[in-house]
Scaffold this motif. Structure first.
Motif, PDB file in Angstrom:
ATOM      1  N   ILE A  60      -2.978   9.214  -8.357  1.00 29.19           N
ATOM      2  CA  ILE A  60      -3.998   8.559  -7.577  1.00 29.19           C
ATOM      3  C   ILE A  60      -5.156   9.532  -7.345  1.00 29.19           C
ATOM      4  CG2 ILE A  60      -4.390   7.156  -5.490  1.00 29.19           C
ATOM      5  CD1 ILE A  60      -1.167   6.871  -5.475  1.00 29.19           C
ATOM      6  N   ILE A  61      -6.342   8.956  -7.727  1.00 23.92           N
ATOM      7  CA  ILE A  61      -7.542   9.954  -6.974  1.00 23.92           C
ATOM      8  C   ILE A  61      -8.249   8.918  -6.418  1.00 23.92           C
ATOM      9  CG2 ILE A  61      -8.998   9.359  -9.143  1.00 23.92           C
ATOM     10  CD1 ILE A  61      -9.804  12.159  -9.215  1.00 23.92           C
ATOM     11  N   TYR A 104       0.971  12.374  -7.106  1.00 29.97           N
ATOM     12  CA  TYR A 104       0.061  13.070  -7.063  1.00 29.97           C
ATOM     13  C   TYR A 104      -0.963  12.646  -6.480  1.00 29.97           C
ATOM     14  CZ  TYR A 104       3.079  15.615 -10.550  1.00 29.97           C
ATOM     15  OH  TYR A 104       4.084  16.287 -11.045  1.00 29.97           O
ATOM     16  N   ILE A 105      -1.504  13.227  -5.405  1.00 27.35           N
ATOM     17  CA  ILE A 105      -2.539  12.702  -4.720  1.00 27.35           C
ATOM     18  C   ILE A 105      -3.924  13.524  -4.640  1.00 27.35           C
ATOM     19  CG2 ILE A 105      -1.245  11.176  -3.261  1.00 27.35           C
ATOM     20  CD1 ILE A 105      -1.370  13.368  -1.165  1.00 27.35           C
ATOM     21  N   ALA A 141      -1.297   5.280 -12.784  1.00 23.05           N
ATOM     22  CA  ALA A 141      -2.393   5.876 -12.303  1.00 23.05           C
ATOM     23  C   ALA A 141      -3.771   4.929 -11.861  1.00 23.05           C
ATOM     24  CB  ALA A 141      -3.208   6.719 -13.768  1.00 23.05           C
ATOM     25  N   VAL A 142      -4.341   5.281 -10.814  1.00 22.63           N
ATOM     26  CA  VAL A 142      -5.002   4.678 -10.098  1.00 22.63           C
ATOM     27  C   VAL A 142      -6.261   5.223  -9.775  1.00 22.63           C
ATOM     28  CG1 VAL A 142      -5.639   3.155  -7.929  1.00 22.63           C
ATOM     29  CG2 VAL A 142      -3.018   3.551  -8.893  1.00 22.63           C
ATOM     30  N   TYR A 143      -7.506   4.960 -10.250  1.00 29.07           N
ATOM     31  CA  TYR A 143      -8.709   5.385 -10.093  1.00 29.07           C
ATOM     32  C   TYR A 143      -9.228   4.506  -8.809  1.00 29.07           C
ATOM     33  CZ  TYR A 143     -13.381   7.330 -10.446  1.00 29.07           C
ATOM     34  OH  TYR A 143     -14.592   7.906 -10.143  1.00 29.07           O
ATOM     35  N   ASN A 144      -9.164   5.054  -7.546  1.00 28.92           N
ATOM     36  CA  ASN A 144      -9.548   4.281  -6.308  1.00 28.92           C
ATOM     37  C   ASN A 144     -10.821   4.930  -5.780  1.00 28.92           C
ATOM     38  OD1 ASN A 144      -8.539   2.397  -4.204  1.00 28.92           O
ATOM     39  ND2 ASN A 144      -8.491   4.234  -2.970  1.00 28.92           N
ATOM     40  N   VAL A 145     -11.686   5.717  -6.237  1.00 27.68           N
ATOM     41  CA  VAL A 145     -12.933   6.143  -6.015  1.00 27.68           C
ATOM     42  C   VAL A 145     -13.717   4.887  -5.526  1.00 27.68           C
ATOM     43  CG1 VAL A 145     -14.905   7.880  -6.068  1.00 27.68           C
ATOM     44  CG2 VAL A 145     -12.601   8.220  -7.187  1.00 27.68           C
ATOM     45  N   THR A 167       1.005   1.871 -16.464  1.00 29.41           N
ATOM     46  CA  THR A 167      -0.116   1.043 -15.827  1.00 29.41           C
ATOM     47  C   THR A 167      -1.255   1.726 -15.057  1.00 29.41           C
ATOM     48  OG1 THR A 167       1.562  -0.373 -14.931  1.00 29.41           O
ATOM     49  CG2 THR A 167      -0.625  -0.908 -13.995  1.00 29.41           C
ATOM     50  N   LEU A 168      -2.599   1.141 -15.939  1.00 30.46           N
ATOM     51  CA  LEU A 168      -3.623   1.878 -15.273  1.00 30.46           C
ATOM     52  C   LEU A 168      -4.636   0.996 -14.416  1.00 30.46           C
ATOM     53  CD1 LEU A 168      -5.916   4.321 -15.318  1.00 30.46           C
ATOM     54  CD2 LEU A 168      -6.612   3.507 -17.640  1.00 30.46           C
ATOM     55  N   PHE A 169      -4.822   1.501 -13.187  1.00 31.74           N
ATOM     56  CA  PHE A 169      -5.588   0.581 -12.348  1.00 31.74           C
ATOM     57  C   PHE A 169      -7.066   1.143 -12.025  1.00 31.74           C
ATOM     58  CE2 PHE A 169      -1.152  -0.539 -10.926  1.00 31.74           C
ATOM     59  CZ  PHE A 169      -1.197  -1.658 -10.686  1.00 31.74           C
ATOM     60  N   PHE A 170      -7.734   0.228 -12.059  1.00 31.14           N
ATOM     61  CA  PHE A 170      -9.162   0.670 -11.633  1.00 31.14           C
ATOM     62  C   PHE A 170      -9.738  -0.121 -10.331  1.00 31.14           C
ATOM     63  CE2 PHE A 170      -9.331   1.652 -16.232  1.00 31.14           C
ATOM     64  CZ  PHE A 170      -9.763   3.070 -15.872  1.00 31.14           C
ATOM     65  N   THR A 171      -9.965   0.218  -9.266  1.00 31.62           N
ATOM     66  CA  THR A 171     -10.209  -0.517  -8.103  1.00 31.62           C
ATOM     67  C   THR A 171     -11.562  -0.722  -8.163  1.00 31.62           C
ATOM     68  OG1 THR A 171      -8.267   0.409  -6.706  1.00 31.62           O
ATOM     69  CG2 THR A 171     -10.111  -0.487  -5.525  1.00 31.62           C
ATOM     70  N   GLY A 172     -12.032  -2.258  -8.101  1.00 36.25           N
ATOM     71  CA  GLY A 172     -13.379  -2.577  -8.014  1.00 36.25           C
ATOM     72  C   GLY A 172     -13.645  -3.306  -6.746  1.00 36.25           C
ATOM     73  N   ALA A 173     -14.798  -4.130  -6.837  1.00 36.16           N
ATOM     74  CA  ALA A 173     -15.211  -4.659  -5.639  1.00 36.16           C
ATOM     75  C   ALA A 173     -15.900  -5.988  -5.604  1.00 36.16           C
ATOM     76  CB  ALA A 173     -16.037  -3.644  -4.915  1.00 36.16           C
ATOM     77  N   THR A 174     -16.396  -6.504  -4.590  1.00 45.33           N
ATOM     78  CA  THR A 174     -17.235  -7.813  -4.895  1.00 45.33           C
ATOM     79  C   THR A 174     -18.249  -7.511  -5.936  1.00 45.33           C
ATOM     80  OG1 THR A 174     -16.487  -8.467  -2.656  1.00 45.33           O
ATOM     81  CG2 THR A 174     -18.328  -9.724  -3.654  1.00 45.33           C
ATOM     82  N   ALA A 175     -18.792  -6.390  -5.649  1.00 47.49           N
ATOM     83  CA  ALA A 175     -20.127  -6.048  -6.421  1.00 47.49           C
ATOM     84  C   ALA A 175     -19.843  -5.777  -7.937  1.00 47.49           C
ATOM     85  CB  ALA A 175     -20.902  -4.699  -5.874  1.00 47.49           C
ATOM     86  N   SER A 176     -18.536  -5.745  -8.355  1.00 51.98           N
ATOM     87  CA  SER A 176     -18.224  -5.624  -9.726  1.00 51.98           C
ATOM     88  C   SER A 176     -18.598  -6.784 -10.301  1.00 51.98           C
ATOM     89  CB  SER A 176     -16.718  -5.562  -9.844  1.00 51.98           C
ATOM     90  OG  SER A 176     -16.400  -4.108  -9.135  1.00 51.98           O
ATOM     91  N   LEU A 177     -18.730  -7.947  -9.634  1.00 46.99           N
ATOM     92  CA  LEU A 177     -19.021  -9.459 -10.412  1.00 46.99           C
ATOM     93  C   LEU A 177     -20.430  -9.898 -10.093  1.00 46.99           C
ATOM     94  CD1 LEU A 177     -15.583 -11.260  -9.473  1.00 46.99           C
ATOM     95  CD2 LEU A 177     -16.098  -9.799 -11.408  1.00 46.99           C
TER      96      LEU A 177
END
Length: 244
Positions: free
Chosen positions: A9-10, A34-35, A87-91, A136-146
């Motif tokens: 997780i980053i 792994y953080i 794996a999580v991209y949480n930036v 599983t590969l996660f990308f954390t998005g936001a309202t602004a993604s849409l």
């Protein structure tokens, strides 16, 4: 030798944040975590909480916008002989600014943090998962993604790029057994940042008016456990009170 399962997780910041909550949740499920982030103090605090609960964690100082830092993060897991299951991209970096007031440096910084770093991370994650044909590969998005709305146009441009990256990777790597997920966090998370930066807003939202950290983590885990015949690529999460 049997390889142990792990999550990478980053974008792990304060303990009351999404990255830290995901790390604690995955560790409680038996994964070594792994953080990674830019604050050693934050990482140490999260790792200590995980160990107090009987979990295991490794901290890695890393800036997601620096390719060698991201490569080093996954190298640490590889040298430990850990299989990367999640794996999580949480930036998440946001700078509110009317477009005519935004300079090139600020616009570029948003793109690097929200999109370019995801490209670095996604490549490394796929390379770590491809031989095992799962993960599983996660990308954390936001309202602004849409949708783009001022004064967050620069942020939205970067998050839209992240979403496109996730879509392309899902189509390319799903047939290889890699589950690529884009989550749209459509609301304010009830964490340290919100409570410090706009406490009046938090108070006004009332009971369950903000996204609860553990509830988000439960959703990430449920998606990770999906059968490959019924995978979710994109979903949105919002409080039941949130207009949309």
């Amino acid at each position: 030798m049997v390889r142990k399962c792990s999550a990478v997780i980053i974008g792990v910041g304060p303990e009351q944040g999404l990255g830290a909550t995901l790390a604690k949740y995955f560790a409680a499920k038996g994964l070594h975590v792994y953080i990674a982030g830019r604050s050693e103090d934050n990482l140490q605090q999260v790792a200590e909480k995980i160990r107090q609960k009987g979990g295991s964690a490794t901290i890695v100082l890393a800036d997601a916008t620096i390719e060698r830092d991201v490569a080093h993060l996954f190298k640490v897991a590889r040298l430990d002989n850990h299989a990367v299951d999640i794996a999580v991209y949480n930036v998440d970096s946001n700078i509110p600014s009317p477009l005519l007031d935004m300079d090139t440096e600020a616009f570029t910084a948003l793109w690097k943090q929200n999109c370019l770093g995801a490209f670095f991370f996604g490549k490394e994650a796929v390379n770590a998962m491809k031989d095992q044909h799962q993960g599983t590969l996660f990308f954390t998005g936001a309202t602004a993604s849409l949708r783009a709305k001022p004064p967050f146009t620069g942020f939205a441009a970067a998050k839209a790029g992240l979403r496109a990256l996730a879509q392309g990777m899902a189509r390319e790597f799903s047939p290889q057994g890699i589950h690529v997920v884009h989550t749209v966090i459509d609301g304010v998370i009830d964490g340290e940042r919100a409570r410090n930066q706009f406490p009046d807003y938090v108070q006004a939202k009332g009971q369950d008016g903000l996204l609860q950290l553990d509830a988000i983590a439960e959703t990430y885990w449920a998606i990770h456990k999906q059968h490959p015949s019924a995978w979710t690529h994109e979903l949105d999460l919002r409080p039941f009170k949130e207009p949309f």
